[in-house]
Write a protein that holds these residues in place. Structure first.
Motif, PDB file in Angstrom:
ATOM      1  N   UNK A   1       5.714  -6.751 -11.744  1.00 57.77           N
ATOM      2  CA  UNK A   1       4.735  -6.138 -10.843  1.00 57.77           C
ATOM      3  C   UNK A   1       4.517  -4.670 -11.212  1.00 57.77           C
ATOM      4  N   UNK A   2       3.319  -4.359 -11.606  1.00 56.44           N
ATOM      5  CA  UNK A   2       2.981  -3.015 -12.094  1.00 56.44           C
ATOM      6  C   UNK A   2       1.813  -2.419 -11.318  1.00 56.44           C
ATOM      7  N   UNK A   3       0.805  -3.259 -11.050  1.00 52.41           N
ATOM      8  CA  UNK A   3      -0.434  -2.738 -10.472  1.00 52.41           C
ATOM      9  C   UNK A   3      -0.670  -3.257  -9.065  1.00 52.41           C
ATOM     10  N   UNK A   4      -1.007  -2.354  -8.122  1.00 52.51           N
ATOM     11  CA  UNK A   4      -1.528  -2.855  -6.845  1.00 52.51           C
ATOM     12  C   UNK A   4      -2.908  -3.464  -7.102  1.00 52.51           C
ATOM     13  N   UNK A   5      -3.278  -4.441  -6.262  1.00 51.73           N
ATOM     14  CA  UNK A   5      -4.605  -5.034  -6.433  1.00 51.73           C
ATOM     15  C   UNK A   5      -5.611  -4.127  -5.732  1.00 51.73           C
ATOM     16  N   UNK A   6      -6.463  -3.455  -6.476  1.00 47.83           N
ATOM     17  CA  UNK A   6      -7.342  -2.464  -5.846  1.00 47.83           C
ATOM     18  C   UNK A   6      -8.417  -3.119  -4.976  1.00 47.83           C
ATOM     19  N   UNK A   7      -8.644  -2.494  -3.829  1.00 49.66           N
ATOM     20  CA  UNK A   7      -9.667  -3.047  -2.928  1.00 49.66           C
ATOM     21  C   UNK A   7     -10.918  -2.195  -2.914  1.00 49.66           C
ATOM     22  N   UNK A   8     -12.045  -2.879  -2.782  1.00 51.04           N
ATOM     23  CA  UNK A   8     -13.323  -2.153  -2.718  1.00 51.04           C
ATOM     24  C   UNK A   8     -13.493  -1.525  -1.347  1.00 51.04           C
ATOM     25  N   UNK A   9     -14.043  -0.325  -1.338  1.00 54.73           N
ATOM     26  CA  UNK A   9     -14.503   0.268  -0.083  1.00 54.73           C
ATOM     27  C   UNK A   9     -16.009   0.349  -0.223  1.00 54.73           C
ATOM     28  N   UNK A  10     -16.700  -0.532   0.472  1.00 53.88           N
ATOM     29  CA  UNK A  10     -18.157  -0.560   0.324  1.00 53.88           C
ATOM     30  C   UNK A  10     -18.813   0.482   1.203  1.00 53.88           C
ATOM     31  N   UNK A  11     -19.785   1.166   0.665  1.00 51.37           N
ATOM     32  CA  UNK A  11     -20.523   2.146   1.445  1.00 51.37           C
ATOM     33  C   UNK A  11     -21.334   1.413   2.518  1.00 51.37           C
TER      34      UNK A  11
END
Ligand code: TRP
Length: 347
Positions: A171-181
């Motif tokens: 485990x190396x990377x968090x799963x990035x989440x989108x922040x939609x405008x």
């Protein structure tokens, strides 16, 4: 307090326009109040479409930094990064590219659109565009990525890469989440989406006179021929703008009512819009004028941010290399820290 790590960026394609301000910059400015924000100038990504214009890219990098700062990005709180000055971006992109099939990349909607527009064989760099973007995000282990809807497919790929990498290598990377405008896209002068390449933009750096001239030429209600024809307010860009930029709600309501009734002409609606816009933009323009007189200050902000971000980038790359069986941590991590930044013409 649980601070998210935010990474997002722009390609330096030219001065920023009001679509950037409303769609993205205002969100970023709010985020920097509480989260750890990294704002990337993605100059390598510009090469996918504009590699034949080196001077243009360099000038545009500074234009973008000036606009960001004028809009309210605060280098005391946020870290500005010049992508090409941190070689770990390309190094991570290459390593991650092994985990993605070419078929997957050929299905990315932006790739399909651009290939159609190009009418040429697309480059390897264009195909790999979203892999580099995934590297931008994962290199800083970002947890949130504020983007417009058009970028969602790229973010999805970054998430897929994280999901593939972690079980394979640890485990190396968090799963990035989108922040939609939440703000809908701002229409351009011709009522298509505002876009640098369409020539339909209102720029942050435009003078009040330029802004007024552009507003007077704006698309409005094509069904309305005479100023005393009843007009349409819904879907009319003049009123989209009034709603966003004109703080005088009573005036906006009055104009809408009279527009529907056919008792106000486009000219007056546009004049009032130009006034409201010029007033709203005045403080930014003043800051921008100051900044433009001190390009060395823009370079310094970019250099400082890039330098501050480098150890984190080097750390992640070292972890990735080690886990993938490449050069071990000590050599990578220590070495990278001691290396001077590659800033070329920016020094
Ligand atoms: N592709 C983005 C755009 O054109 C720019 C970008 C590059 C980006 N790297 C990024 C955006 C990483 C978010 C995160 O707007």
């Amino acid at each position: 307090m649980n601070r998210e790590r935010i990474l997002t960026g722009h390609r330096p394609t030219g001065p920023r326009h009001l679509g950037h301000l409303v769609g993205t910059l205002q969100t970023w400015i709010a985020l920097q109040e509480r989260d750890a924000c990294y704002f990337l100038i993605a100059d390598l990504h510009v090469l996918t479409t504009d590699y034949a214009h080196p001077q243009r890219i360099q000038a545009n990098v500074l234009e973008v930094v000036a606009d960001w700062l004028a809009a309210g990005i605060d280098p005391q709180r946020s870290t500005l990064i010049l992508q090409s000055a941190v070689p770990e971006h390309t190094q991570l992109a290459l390593a991650l590219s092994m985990l993605v099939s070419t078929a997957r990349l050929q299905r990315v909607p932006t790739f399909k659109d651009q290939t159609r527009e190009l009418g040429l064989q697309p480059s390897l760099g264009l195909l790999a565009y979203p892999v580099l973007q995934a590297a931008d995000i994962l290199l800083y282990k970002a947890t949130r990525v504020p983007v417009g809807e058009d970028q969602l497919p790229h973010l999805e790929l970054a998430r897929e890469i994280a999901r593939r990498f972690n079980p394979l290598f640890g485990v190396t990377f968090p799963e990035p989440q989108a922040l939609l405008s939440s703000v809908p896209r701002l229409p351009g002068l011709d009522n298509r989406a505002m876009h640098t390449s369409y020539g339909n933009t209102l720029l942050l750096k435009d003078t009040p006179e330029e802004t007024t001239r552009k507003v007077m030429s704006m698309y409005s209600d094509p069904t309305r021929v005479h100023p005393n024809d009843p007009g349409h307010v819904e879907g009319n860009p003049l009123f989209v703008y009034h709603t966003i930029f004109n703080p005088d709600r009573a005036e906006v309501e009055d104009l809408k009512e009279r527009y529907r009734a056919g008792t106000v002409g486009d000219v007056e609606v546009k004049q009032r819009l130009a006034c409201a816009l010029n007033e709203a933009l005045a403080p930014m323009r003043e800051r921008r004028r100051d900044l433009a007189q001190h390009p060395e200050r823009l370079r310094e902000v970019l250099l400082d941010g890039t330098q501050a971000a480098r150890p984190l980038a080097a750390q992640t790359l070292a972890e990735v290399y080690e886990r993938m069986g490449l050069a071990p941590r000590v050599a990578q991590g220590e070495h990278a820290r001691a290396l001077p930044l590659v800033l070329g013409a920016f020094c």
